[in-house]
Write an enzyme that holds these catalytic residues in place. Structure first.
Site, short mmCIF file in Angstrom:
data_model
loop_
_atom_site.label_atom_id
_atom_site.label_comp_id
_atom_site.label_asym_id
_atom_site.label_seq_id
_atom_site.Cartn_x
_atom_site.Cartn_y
_atom_site.Cartn_z
N HIS A 242 4.30 -2.47 -15.05
CA HIS A 242 3.47 -3.63 -15.40
C HIS A 242 3.67 -3.86 -16.90
CE1 HIS A 242 1.36 -3.73 -11.59
NE2 HIS A 242 1.09 -2.44 -11.68
N GLU A 271 5.93 -1.94 -8.98
CA GLU A 271 4.85 -2.94 -9.12
C GLU A 271 5.19 -3.92 -10.24
OE1 GLU A 271 0.99 -1.06 -9.41
OE2 GLU A 271 1.51 0.47 -7.92
N ASP A 273 5.68 -6.62 -12.83
CA ASP A 273 5.23 -7.93 -13.30
C ASP A 273 5.28 -7.90 -14.83
OD1 ASP A 273 2.91 -6.37 -13.79
OD2 ASP A 273 1.67 -7.46 -12.34
C1 XIL Z 1 -4.39 -3.59 -7.99
C2 XIL Z 1 -4.46 -4.76 -7.05
O1 XIL Z 1 -3.39 -5.63 -7.36
C3 XIL Z 1 -5.79 -5.48 -7.19
O2 XIL Z 1 -5.90 -6.47 -6.18
C4 XIL Z 1 -6.94 -4.48 -7.05
O3 XIL Z 1 -8.15 -5.13 -7.31
C5 XIL Z 1 -6.77 -3.35 -8.01
O4 XIL Z 1 -5.50 -2.74 -7.80
N1 XIL Z 1 -1.63 0.10 -10.18
C6 XIL Z 1 -1.57 0.28 -8.82
C7 XIL Z 1 -2.00 -0.82 -7.93
O5 XIL Z 1 -1.05 1.29 -8.36
O6 XIL Z 1 -2.55 -0.33 -6.74
C8 XIL Z 1 -2.98 -1.74 -8.60
O7 XIL Z 1 -3.22 -2.85 -7.72
C9 XIL Z 1 -2.43 -2.18 -9.92
C10 XIL Z 1 -2.20 -1.02 -10.83
#
Ligand code: XIL
Length: 477
Positions: A242, A271, A273
């Site tokens: 992220h 994940e 973004d």
């Molecule tokens: C986030 C989701 O995108 C949201 O919808 C939820 O409210 C909170 O969790 N790290 C992770 C993910 O491993 O599971 C998280 O996802 C973002 C950060």
């Protein structure tokens, strides 16, 4: 039989142009009008190198046609954004609810997409009852959760984020309630997951483990090394990635991926973004994964900006109205420029495919590596012409670069099964089903020993799945 040539896949077209095998019929129009085109979707482009390109999926959005249009078109892997977490799957102690997770898994599997499980043990999104536990009661509740959830999704997910976010920025363990049950809680979770689902890839997943020199990254490297040395089952590390902007994509990201891979685990970007979706950072992240043989896939954390948990930062590849952003094109181009399979298979992961009716193995006659060689049953042995590996892109690979292939992208009963250069087409993607059948992603038909044959030399073909013993295969390592 009408061959299903996907007009987006240049390797299938190459096959059509150069194959000499008899049954191949492809119209000239398909052959000659599209020969230079590259894959036009993220999933198809990634599959050319045996990788996946996935997204987080929110079950609540599966009724949104604009969302599912992009999902179905672009992605070949999904991660449930929230629906397989501890609070969702075990809302009351020992009462499990898999409805929302199953909805996403079924949706994906019906469309040939891989499913990654996320996540079995985490300090966040715990159900209230679990937050209130401690000590041995919490430890055993956590292990029970791992066991039940991993068992439920056995044969459905290809892997699990077993433990999520267990380290602090300074490299120490996060002082969560789980950590307070004892420093061995992470390895206990991994061992429990292995025994509940021996075939799932077991991953450690975290954020801010992107910079090779940071204390947190090094702490995770040290844990993985230690687990490998002591035989704690771990197969992969997920970098959430992220990013808050082009600036915090670290210049040593590729080194970080390679450092993890050097420990003997796969790596994935799980994940992704990036604030404001800068073209260069998205391009670089993708290129770094492609450059590391054991980087097997990339998952973005949502489809359109409006779907993002960070929607105010516009961090994804599609605008809120579903348009492709410049970063999308950059990612697609990098994926299209990478067609080598993700890795020479790690030692020990190859297997024989043994027919249950025949006791004989899927065999490439005379170790002939030529494209178009038709595979057969033969007495099992350990020769490389019987040793297959299963890639993240669902290919069954032999000789390091050849793939089990439904001839001419055929899908009908009787289509010959051959080997061909791996190209990521769906006629080279196979589902290893929990009942032992192996079905083609393109055709939906099963790998079948022709005419119920069991003798040496029996040829393999596609046939309607019926679970007969000439369609049941076991992997023997
Ligand atoms: C986030 C989701 O995108 C949201 O919808 C939820 O409210 C909170 O969790 N790290 C992770 C993910 O491993 O599971 C998280 O996802 C973002 C950060």
């Amino acid at each position: 039989m009408t061959p299903q040539v996907r007009p987006t896949n240049r390797r299938i077209r190459t096959l059509a142009l150069s194959a000499t095998v008899g049954a191949l019929v492809v119209t000239g129009a398909v052959m000659f009008t599209n020969t230079a085109a590259a894959a036009t979707t993220l999933g198809a482009a990634a599959a050319q190198s045996g990788r996946y390109f996935g997204t987080a999926v929110a079950g609540g959005r599966l009724g949104d046609g604009a969302y599912t249009t992009i999902l179905n078109r672009e992605f070949n892997q999904v991660t449930a954004e929230n629906e397989m977490k501890m609070d969702a799957t075990e809302p009351n102690q020992n009462q499990f609810n898999f409805a929302a997770g199953d909805q996403i898994a079924n949706y994906a599997r019906q469309r040939g997409m891989l499913v990654k499980g996320h996540t079995l043990a985490w300090h966040a999104q715990q159900p209230n009852w679990m937050r209130n536990l401690s000590g041995s009661a919490l430890r055993s509740a956590m292990l029970n959760h791992v066991r039940q959830v991993a068992a439920h999704y056995r044969g459905i997910v290809f892997g699990w984020d077993v433990v999520n976010e267990a380290f602090e920025e300074n490299g120490s363990r996060r002082q969560s309630n789980l950590q307070q049950t004892g420093n061995d809680w992470i390895e206990a979770a991994f061992r429990e997951a292995r025994s509940a689902d021996p075939n799932a890839k077991l991953c450690y997943n975290d954020f801010n483990i992107d910079n090779a020199t940071s204390a947190k990254t090094q702490a995770v490297v040290n844990m993985v090394r230690d687990f490998k040395q002591r035989g704690v089952p771990i197969d992969c590390v997920g970098l959430q990635s992220h990013f808050t902007g082009g600036s915090n994509y670290p210049s040593n990201y590729r080194t970080t991926l390679q450092n993890f891979a050097n420990l003997g685990v796969d790596v994935q970007i799980t994940e992704l973004d990036i604030r404001n979706a800068p073209v260069d950072a998205y391009r670089n992240v993708t290129a770094d994964c492609m450059a590391v043989p054991r980087c097997t896939g990339i998952t973005v954390w949502g489809i359109r900006d409006s779907d993002s948990w960070r929607s105010g930062e516009s961090p994804l590849l599609f605008t809120s109205s579903g348009a492709k952003k410049p970063a999308y094109d950059a990612v697609l181009n990098v994926l299209n420029s990478t067609t080598t399979p993700p890795s020479s298979p790690p030692p020990g992961s190859a297997f024989n495919l043994v027919g249950s009716g025949s006791g004989r193995c899927v065999d490439v006659p005379n170790s002939n590596t030529a494209n178009g060689t038709r595979v057969q049953l033969w007495d099992c042995h350990s020769g490389s012409n019987q040793r297959w590996t299963y890639t993240a892109g669902r290919q069954l690979m032999v000789f390091g670069s050849k793939c089990l292939d439904a001839n001419g992208a055929g899908a009908g009963n009787g289509t010959a099964i051959i080997i061909w250069d791996c190209h990521g087409g769906t006629n080279q993607q196979w589902n290893l089903n929990s009942n032992g059948t192996i079905s083609g992603v393109q055709s939906g038909r099963c790998l079948d020993a022709a005419a119920n044959g069991t003798a040496n030399g029996t040829q393999l073909q596609l046939w309607d799945c019926h679970s007969g013993s000439n369609q049941i295969w076991t992997r023997r390592s």
